[in-house]
Motif scaffolding. Sequence first.
Motif, PDB file in Angstrom:
ATOM      1  N   VAL A  66       0.849  -1.194   0.000  1.00  0.00           N
ATOM      2  CA  VAL A  66       0.000   0.000   0.000  1.00  0.00           C
ATOM      3  C   VAL A  66       0.881   1.240   0.000  1.00  0.00           C
ATOM      4  N   PRO A  67       0.892   1.980  -1.110  1.00  0.00           N
ATOM      5  CA  PRO A  67       1.707   3.187  -1.170  1.00  0.00           C
ATOM      6  C   PRO A  67       1.120   4.314  -0.326  1.00  0.00           C
ATOM      7  N   VAL A  68       2.011   5.064   0.320  1.00  0.00           N
ATOM      8  CA  VAL A  68       1.606   6.270   1.031  1.00  0.00           C
ATOM      9  C   VAL A  68       1.418   7.338  -0.044  1.00  0.00           C
ATOM     10  N   PRO A  69       0.216   7.889  -0.163  1.00  0.00           N
ATOM     11  CA  PRO A  69      -0.038   8.816  -1.274  1.00  0.00           C
ATOM     12  C   PRO A  69       0.662  10.158  -1.096  1.00  0.00           C
ATOM     13  N   SER A  70       1.148  10.683  -2.194  1.00  0.00           N
ATOM     14  CA  SER A  70       1.699  12.037  -2.220  1.00  0.00           C
ATOM     15  C   SER A  70       0.560  13.027  -2.368  1.00  0.00           C
ATOM     16  N   ALA A  71       0.805  14.248  -1.971  1.00  0.00           N
ATOM     17  CA  ALA A  71      -0.180  15.305  -2.160  1.00  0.00           C
ATOM     18  C   ALA A  71      -0.407  15.513  -3.657  1.00  0.00           C
ATOM     19  N   ARG A  72      -1.619  15.846  -4.038  1.00  0.00           N
ATOM     20  CA  ARG A  72      -1.935  16.031  -5.472  1.00  0.00           C
ATOM     21  C   ARG A  72      -1.020  17.056  -6.126  1.00  0.00           C
ATOM     22  N   ARG A  73      -0.729  18.134  -5.400  1.00  0.00           N
ATOM     23  CA  ARG A  73       0.133  19.171  -5.994  1.00  0.00           C
ATOM     24  C   ARG A  73       1.545  18.637  -6.233  1.00  0.00           C
ATOM     25  N   SER A  74       2.029  17.741  -5.356  1.00  0.00           N
ATOM     26  CA  SER A  74       3.354  17.138  -5.543  1.00  0.00           C
ATOM     27  C   SER A  74       3.355  16.192  -6.729  1.00  0.00           C
TER      28      SER A  74
ATOM     29  N   GLN B  53      -5.625  11.327   0.536  1.00  0.00           N
ATOM     30  CA  GLN B  53      -5.465  12.542   1.330  1.00  0.00           C
ATOM     31  C   GLN B  53      -6.848  13.044   1.734  1.00  0.00           C
ATOM     32  N   ARG B  54      -7.067  13.247   3.018  1.00  0.00           N
ATOM     33  CA  ARG B  54      -8.338  13.792   3.508  1.00  0.00           C
ATOM     34  C   ARG B  54      -8.283  15.303   3.640  1.00  0.00           C
ATOM     35  N   ARG B  55      -7.086  15.819   3.790  1.00  0.00           N
ATOM     36  CA  ARG B  55      -6.910  17.269   3.892  1.00  0.00           C
ATOM     37  C   ARG B  55      -5.500  17.627   3.446  1.00  0.00           C
ATOM     38  N   ARG B  56      -5.314  18.894   3.149  1.00  0.00           N
ATOM     39  CA  ARG B  56      -3.988  19.368   2.738  1.00  0.00           C
ATOM     40  C   ARG B  56      -3.043  19.377   3.924  1.00  0.00           C
ATOM     41  N   VAL B  57      -1.792  19.145   3.642  1.00  0.00           N
ATOM     42  CA  VAL B  57      -0.747  19.255   4.653  1.00  0.00           C
ATOM     43  C   VAL B  57       0.292  20.251   4.164  1.00  0.00           C
ATOM     44  N   THR B  58       0.999  20.821   5.103  1.00  0.00           N
ATOM     45  CA  THR B  58       2.092  21.737   4.787  1.00  0.00           C
ATOM     46  C   THR B  58       3.278  20.932   4.275  1.00  0.00           C
ATOM     47  N   ASP B  59       4.083  21.532   3.421  1.00  0.00           N
ATOM     48  CA  ASP B  59       5.307  20.881   2.967  1.00  0.00           C
ATOM     49  C   ASP B  59       6.127  20.508   4.202  1.00  0.00           C
ATOM     50  N   GLN B  60       6.562  19.259   4.285  1.00  0.00           N
ATOM     51  CA  GLN B  60       7.227  18.752   5.474  1.00  0.00           C
ATOM     52  C   GLN B  60       8.684  19.206   5.610  1.00  0.00           C
ATOM     53  N   SER B  61       9.305  19.634   4.502  1.00  0.00           N
ATOM     54  CA  SER B  61      10.713  20.030   4.592  1.00  0.00           C
ATOM     55  C   SER B  61      10.842  21.209   5.555  1.00  0.00           C
ATOM     56  N   GLY B  62      11.816  21.127   6.404  1.00  0.00           N
ATOM     57  CA  GLY B  62      12.045  22.190   7.379  1.00  0.00           C
ATOM     58  C   GLY B  62      11.302  22.007   8.690  1.00  0.00           C
TER      59      GLY B  62
ATOM     60  N   GLN C   6       6.573  18.696  14.714  1.00  0.00           N
ATOM     61  CA  GLN C   6       5.784  19.453  13.742  1.00  0.00           C
ATOM     62  C   GLN C   6       5.297  18.559  12.609  1.00  0.00           C
ATOM     63  N   ARG C   7       6.101  17.609  12.179  1.00  0.00           N
ATOM     64  CA  ARG C   7       5.691  16.691  11.125  1.00  0.00           C
ATOM     65  C   ARG C   7       4.521  15.825  11.580  1.00  0.00           C
ATOM     66  N   ARG C   8       4.608  15.308  12.816  1.00  0.00           N
ATOM     67  CA  ARG C   8       3.496  14.501  13.343  1.00  0.00           C
ATOM     68  C   ARG C   8       2.214  15.317  13.383  1.00  0.00           C
ATOM     69  N   ALA C   9       2.305  16.526  13.897  1.00  0.00           N
ATOM     70  CA  ALA C   9       1.121  17.383  13.978  1.00  0.00           C
ATOM     71  C   ALA C   9       0.590  17.708  12.582  1.00  0.00           C
ATOM     72  N   ASN C  10       1.484  17.903  11.641  1.00  0.00           N
ATOM     73  CA  ASN C  10       1.108  18.259  10.278  1.00  0.00           C
ATOM     74  C   ASN C  10       0.312  17.160   9.585  1.00  0.00           C
ATOM     75  N   VAL C  11       0.677  15.897   9.809  1.00  0.00           N
ATOM     76  CA  VAL C  11       0.029  14.808   9.089  1.00  0.00           C
ATOM     77  C   VAL C  11      -1.053  14.074   9.884  1.00  0.00           C
ATOM     78  N   THR C  12      -1.164  14.352  11.180  1.00  0.00           N
ATOM     79  CA  THR C  12      -2.167  13.651  11.988  1.00  0.00           C
ATOM     80  C   THR C  12      -3.563  13.874  11.417  1.00  0.00           C
ATOM     81  N   GLY C  13      -4.248  12.795  11.092  1.00  0.00           N
ATOM     82  CA  GLY C  13      -5.595  12.864  10.540  1.00  0.00           C
ATOM     83  C   GLY C  13      -5.664  13.229   9.066  1.00  0.00           C
ATOM     84  N   ALA C  14      -4.509  13.319   8.413  1.00  0.00           N
ATOM     85  CA  ALA C  14      -4.495  13.754   7.014  1.00  0.00           C
ATOM     86  C   ALA C  14      -4.843  12.648   6.028  1.00  0.00           C
ATOM     87  N   LEU C  15      -4.667  11.392   6.421  1.00  0.00           N
ATOM     88  CA  LEU C  15      -4.944  10.290   5.503  1.00  0.00           C
ATOM     89  C   LEU C  15      -6.204   9.542   5.907  1.00  0.00           C
TER      90      LEU C  15
END
Length: 127
Positions: A3-11, A46-55, A60-69
């Motif tokens: 099962v691939p982890v999906p990339s954001a549509r914009r990516s 993807q259930r919602r947009r996430v911020t670019d994870q770089s940086g 912050q990454r955990r908070a950014n993706v929690t509930g996103a998939l």
Amino acid sequence: MLVPVPSARRSVGARGHDPARRIALAAAGVLRADGRPARVPAVLCQRRRVTDQSGLDARQRRANVTGALGTVPGSGRLLAAGPVVLVDDLMTTGASLAEAARAVTAAGGLVIGAAVVAAPLTPTNRN
């Protein structure tokens, strides 16, 4: 199941492809050629947009993706049919893989592992 982890549509749009999906499809082809059954269902979304994870740091990454998939409708029956290996191109902190595992498990799947192509060197994995 791979099962691939999906990339954001914009990516995906910017790259012209979804690297995790391509990796999973290639791996499934190798497994099948070796006589092992392998499928690559597109069950995560993807259930919602996430911020670019770089940086972002690990917290912050955990908070950014929690509930996103989430999973696509009807995927619970498919996920319950066998064990799941999550596939991603890069693991930095593991936040995206943890979120993918949460979504698959919530839909009734059993995650038994993950496969990634690359991970950055850290003091704990340099050797």
